[in-house]
Write an enzyme that holds these catalytic residues in place. Structure first.
Site, mmCIF file in Angstrom:
data_model
loop_
_atom_site.group_PDB
_atom_site.id
_atom_site.type_symbol
_atom_site.label_atom_id
_atom_site.label_comp_id
_atom_site.label_asym_id
_atom_site.label_seq_id
_atom_site.Cartn_x
_atom_site.Cartn_y
_atom_site.Cartn_z
ATOM 1 N N GLY A 1 -16.919 -2.058 18.872
ATOM 2 C CA GLY A 1 -15.921 -2.743 19.696
ATOM 3 C C GLY A 1 -14.931 -1.755 20.290
ATOM 4 C CB THR B 1 -0.892 -0.001 1.247
ATOM 5 O OG1 THR B 1 -1.579 -1.247 1.296
ATOM 6 C CG2 THR B 1 -1.878 1.134 1.219
ATOM 7 C CG PHE C 1 -8.542 -4.736 -2.104
ATOM 8 C CD1 PHE C 1 -8.189 -4.906 -3.441
ATOM 9 C CD2 PHE C 1 -8.727 -3.439 -1.639
ATOM 10 C CE1 PHE C 1 -8.040 -3.821 -4.298
ATOM 11 C CE2 PHE C 1 -8.582 -2.346 -2.479
ATOM 12 C CZ PHE C 1 -8.232 -2.530 -3.812
ATOM 13 C CE LYS D 1 -4.833 -1.856 0.702
ATOM 14 N NZ LYS D 1 -5.561 -2.992 1.202
ATOM 15 C CE LYS E 1 -9.075 -10.181 10.730
ATOM 16 N NZ LYS E 1 -9.227 -9.780 9.343
ATOM 17 N NE ARG F 1 -11.841 -9.984 4.528
ATOM 18 C CZ ARG F 1 -12.976 -10.681 4.614
ATOM 19 N NH1 ARG F 1 -13.861 -10.427 5.557
ATOM 20 N NH2 ARG F 1 -13.202 -11.681 3.776
ATOM 21 C CB CYS G 1 -4.139 -2.467 6.719
ATOM 22 S SG CYS G 1 -3.038 -3.618 5.892
ATOM 23 C CE LYS H 1 1.016 -0.255 6.646
ATOM 24 N NZ LYS H 1 0.529 0.110 5.312
ATOM 25 C CG LEU I 1 -22.461 -1.247 9.738
ATOM 26 C CD1 LEU I 1 -23.935 -1.243 9.324
ATOM 27 C CD2 LEU I 1 -22.001 0.167 10.066
HETATM 28 C C1 UDX Z 1 2.758 -5.097 3.605
HETATM 29 C C2 UDX Z 1 2.675 -3.634 3.855
HETATM 30 O O1 UDX Z 1 3.131 -3.412 5.133
HETATM 31 C C3 UDX Z 1 1.316 -3.075 3.753
HETATM 32 O O2 UDX Z 1 1.349 -1.703 3.673
HETATM 33 C C4 UDX Z 1 0.695 -3.461 2.548
HETATM 34 O O3 UDX Z 1 -0.634 -3.130 2.635
HETATM 35 C C5 UDX Z 1 0.839 -4.860 2.306
HETATM 36 O O4 UDX Z 1 2.177 -5.360 2.407
HETATM 37 P P1 UDX Z 1 2.635 -7.030 5.234
HETATM 38 O O5 UDX Z 1 2.738 -8.084 4.205
HETATM 39 O O6 UDX Z 1 1.792 -7.268 6.405
HETATM 40 O O7 UDX Z 1 2.097 -5.693 4.632
HETATM 41 O O8 UDX Z 1 4.146 -6.604 5.630
HETATM 42 P P2 UDX Z 1 5.157 -7.353 6.516
HETATM 43 O O9 UDX Z 1 4.477 -8.502 7.162
HETATM 44 O O10 UDX Z 1 5.813 -6.325 7.327
HETATM 45 O O11 UDX Z 1 6.214 -7.993 5.470
HETATM 46 C C6 UDX Z 1 7.098 -7.280 4.716
HETATM 47 C C7 UDX Z 1 8.257 -8.220 4.347
HETATM 48 O O12 UDX Z 1 9.137 -7.520 3.480
HETATM 49 C C8 UDX Z 1 9.077 -8.649 5.569
HETATM 50 O O13 UDX Z 1 9.189 -10.038 5.564
HETATM 51 C C9 UDX Z 1 10.449 -7.985 5.343
HETATM 52 O O14 UDX Z 1 11.530 -8.784 5.795
HETATM 53 C C10 UDX Z 1 10.485 -7.860 3.828
HETATM 54 N N1 UDX Z 1 11.376 -6.809 3.312
HETATM 55 C C11 UDX Z 1 11.282 -5.551 3.807
HETATM 56 C C12 UDX Z 1 12.290 -7.154 2.290
HETATM 57 O O15 UDX Z 1 12.361 -8.288 1.865
HETATM 58 N N2 UDX Z 1 13.086 -6.176 1.765
HETATM 59 C C13 UDX Z 1 13.037 -4.900 2.252
HETATM 60 O O16 UDX Z 1 13.796 -4.049 1.739
HETATM 61 C C14 UDX Z 1 12.123 -4.593 3.300
HETATM 62 C C1 UDX Z 2 -7.950 -4.778 6.324
HETATM 63 C C2 UDX Z 2 -8.911 -4.727 5.136
HETATM 64 O O1 UDX Z 2 -10.126 -5.348 5.493
HETATM 65 C C3 UDX Z 2 -8.282 -5.434 3.938
HETATM 66 O O2 UDX Z 2 -9.128 -5.312 2.793
HETATM 67 C C4 UDX Z 2 -6.933 -4.788 3.619
HETATM 68 O O3 UDX Z 2 -6.300 -5.430 2.554
HETATM 69 C C5 UDX Z 2 -6.046 -4.820 4.824
HETATM 70 O O4 UDX Z 2 -6.688 -4.220 5.936
HETATM 71 P P1 UDX Z 2 -7.273 -6.550 8.166
HETATM 72 O O5 UDX Z 2 -6.492 -5.435 8.766
HETATM 73 O O6 UDX Z 2 -6.648 -7.870 8.022
HETATM 74 O O7 UDX Z 2 -7.796 -6.103 6.698
HETATM 75 O O8 UDX Z 2 -8.558 -6.745 9.089
HETATM 76 P P2 UDX Z 2 -10.123 -6.377 9.102
HETATM 77 O O9 UDX Z 2 -10.896 -7.638 9.093
HETATM 78 O O10 UDX Z 2 -10.426 -5.374 8.101
HETATM 79 O O11 UDX Z 2 -10.245 -5.718 10.560
HETATM 80 C C6 UDX Z 2 -9.534 -4.561 10.846
HETATM 81 C C7 UDX Z 2 -9.870 -4.105 12.274
HETATM 82 O O12 UDX Z 2 -11.200 -3.599 12.323
HETATM 83 C C8 UDX Z 2 -9.771 -5.217 13.321
HETATM 84 O O13 UDX Z 2 -9.230 -4.685 14.504
HETATM 85 C C9 UDX Z 2 -11.237 -5.600 13.535
HETATM 86 O O14 UDX Z 2 -11.472 -6.134 14.817
HETATM 87 C C10 UDX Z 2 -11.922 -4.245 13.367
HETATM 88 N N1 UDX Z 2 -13.331 -4.328 12.958
HETATM 89 C C11 UDX Z 2 -13.651 -4.881 11.748
HETATM 90 C C12 UDX Z 2 -14.320 -3.783 13.798
HETATM 91 O O15 UDX Z 2 -14.044 -3.278 14.893
HETATM 92 N N2 UDX Z 2 -15.620 -3.832 13.388
HETATM 93 C C13 UDX Z 2 -15.984 -4.379 12.185
HETATM 94 O O16 UDX Z 2 -17.186 -4.372 11.873
HETATM 95 C C14 UDX Z 2 -14.966 -4.929 11.334
#
Ligand code: UDX
Ligand code: UDX
Length: 437
Positions: free
Chosen positions: A256, A122, A152, A207, A324, A154, A263, A266, A253
């Site tokens: 909590g 993102t 997208f 996004k 979650k 979760r 995500c 940030k 909706l």
């Molecule tokens: C990432 C982003 O944080 C988020 O903004 C986006 O929405 C989806 O991709 P996530 O997959 O949860 O989310 O990230 P994270 O679990 O932190 O993994 C990133 C990986 O990249 C880590 O394993 C890290 O070691 C690796 N990395 C980071 C590299 O291989 N090279 C780099 O230069 C930096």
């Molecule tokens: C989210 C987006 O859903 C996903 O599309 C995107 O790619 C990454 O970010 P994720 O962070 O894995 O996914 O979790 P999500 O299921 O969206 O929940 C996010 C937070 O909102 C959690 O803390 C959850 O408990 C909270 N939540 C979600 C509520 O409090 N109420 C709700 O109705 C739904």
């Protein structure tokens, strides 16, 4: 089918890599963290994600999925390069793109033939243009096309979300790039998944706008829930009736303790920063962030009230640490905001979570951890539910009461039956339904 290299094997990189290999592409996943690559080559999955282990194993065994630390060779051997590294937030909320740009430089050094460079992380609107500048600083424009392909998925349902997405967004500047990407996602195309063919900038905005809107929806229902408590309405019936209007939809909706995870917190900050930077502050998103920060504090105030303002030296059980259910991820979890406040007030914490305790111990090594909810709540003065794990949804309230020293419970996820709590004479509170103490 294409030769693909995924750089960054976190939630997004690993699930996308396994999914794209399942689609028949030849995928090499690369990560800076050599320990992570070693684990994956040993068949160990570094994250808890239902269904991921078997998807990785199947495609690893049929040589469609590989893990490597050799970024240069992996880029050279591939036609489509996905950037899936982290984009954490800076102090001021802006997205930190240093990892993304570092990877873009590595790609720029290894464009040995025409390639698609595709960002899945993102990134703020305009980042694509910056990445293109890095690539052009060392290569001719003919050697690559840039694509934005936001993810997208979760956590907790990532494999399913990747394999059956609501839509696929492909932001590009050429039909050539778009048709190559369609080929990568061919099985989705055959299943008639809606594919949005748009510009790079619009894809980047889709996004952020989607994530921020979902976060806004959660903050909205949390504010409505708080008001329901004051006026004697039931938030669940309110949300249900709202959701029956197709324009509103019943999803997201659930009131909590506030939204958490890697995500929403940030991405709302990054979008708000982008608005301010363009002298168009996003008041709605700023409010969603503020409401979210206040919601965890409100949970602490509820507990103080339940304990008649006497928290010091009280033993409090916290059930649910993950942000979650169905994930071991504790990034920006409500537990990480609420527990320090309770410790500051002098409480002793007994914590339990089905899978996230190891991750949580990194941040809170000094609280008590237990291997079952029964052990965690034994002899405690109050219990707080923070994650709606199925195990906690089915909790035996009679047993719970018998093990606690005082039957006091704060159910921030509204998973327990209010009538049963009443019958068993618990002193309890929840979110969005007036309590009678
Ligand atoms: C990432 C982003 O944080 C988020 O903004 C986006 O929405 C989806 O991709 P996530 O997959 O949860 O989310 O990230 P994270 O679990 O932190 O993994 C990133 C990986 O990249 C880590 O394993 C890290 O070691 C690796 N990395 C980071 C590299 O291989 N090279 C780099 O230069 C930096
Ligand atoms: C989210 C987006 O859903 C996903 O599309 C995107 O790619 C990454 O970010 P994720 O962070 O894995 O996914 O979790 P999500 O299921 O969206 O929940 C996010 C937070 O909102 C959690 O803390 C959850 O408990 C909270 N939540 C979600 C509520 O409090 N109420 C709700 O109705 C739904």
């Amino acid at each position: 089918m294409e030769k693909i290299c995924i750089i960054g094997v976190g939630y997004v990189g690993l699930v996308s890599g396994a999914g794209l290999s399942e689609f028949g592409n030849e995928v090499t996943c690369v990560d800076l963290d050599e320990e992570r690559i070693k684990q994956l080559n040993n068949g160990e999955i570094p994250i808890y994600e239902p269904g991921l282990k078997s998807l990785v194993k199947t495609n690893y065994n049929n040589k469609k999925l590989r893990f490597s630390s050799d970024i240069n060779k992996s880029i050279k051997n591939s036609k489509i390069i996905f950037i899936a590294v982290g984009t954490p937030q800076k102090k001021d909320g802006e997205a930190d793109l240093s990892y993304v740009y570092a990877v873009a430089n590595s790609i720029a050094d290894n464009l040995n033939h025409y390639k698609i460079i595709c960002t899945k992380s993102t990134v703020p609107v305009g980042s694509g243009e910056e990445i293109e500048k890095i690539l052009l600083s060392k290569n001719d424009a003919k050697l690559f096309d840039y694509v934005s392909n936001p993810e997208f998925l979760r956590e907790g349902s990532a494999v399913n979300d990747f394999m059956i997405p609501d839509r696929l967004v492909i932001g590009s500047r050429s039909n050539k790039a778009f048709s190559l990407m369609k080929n990568v996602y061919r099985p989705l195309f055959i299943n008639e998944t809606p594919i949005i063919n748009t510009s790079v900038e619009t894809a980047e905005m889709i996004k952020y706008a989607s994530n921020a809107f979902l976060a806004l929806k959660i903050s909205y229902i949390n504010e409505i829930a708080n008001l329901c408590e004051a006026v004697g309405a039931d938030v669940h019936q309110v949300a249900k009736a709202m959701g029956q209007d197709g324009r509103i939809s019943p999803k997201f909706l659930h009131p909590g303790p506030g939204f958490g995870g890697s995500c929403f917190p940030k991405d709302t900050l990054a979008l708000s920063f982008l608005g301010t930077k363009n002298k168009l502050p996003l008041k709605t998103i700023e409010a969603a962030i503020e409401v979210n920060n206040n919601q965890s504090i409100r949970m602490v105030e509820k507990l103080i009230f339940l304990l008649d303002n006497k928290i010091s030296n009280k033993k409090i059980a916290i059930l649910g640490l993950a942000f979650k259910p169905n994930t071991d991820d504790v990034r920006e979890a409500a537990s990480r905001k609420i527990i320090p406040e309770l410790i500051k007030l002098g409480a002793q914490i007994n914590a339990y979570d089905p899978v996230a305790m190891d991750n949580f111990k990194h941040h809170f090594p000094d609280i008590n951890y237990f291997n079952s909810w029964e052990d965690a709540i034994t002899g405690t003065d109050a219990c707080v539910i923070l994650t709606e794990w199925n195990e906690l949804r089915g909790i035996d309230l009679r047993k719970l009461k018998s093990l606690m020293s005082k039957p006091v419970i704060l159910d921030t996820k509204n998973i327990l039956s209010v009538s049963k709590l009443k019958n068993l004479e618990f002193k309890y509170d929840n979110v969005g339904r007036k309590i009678s103490l």
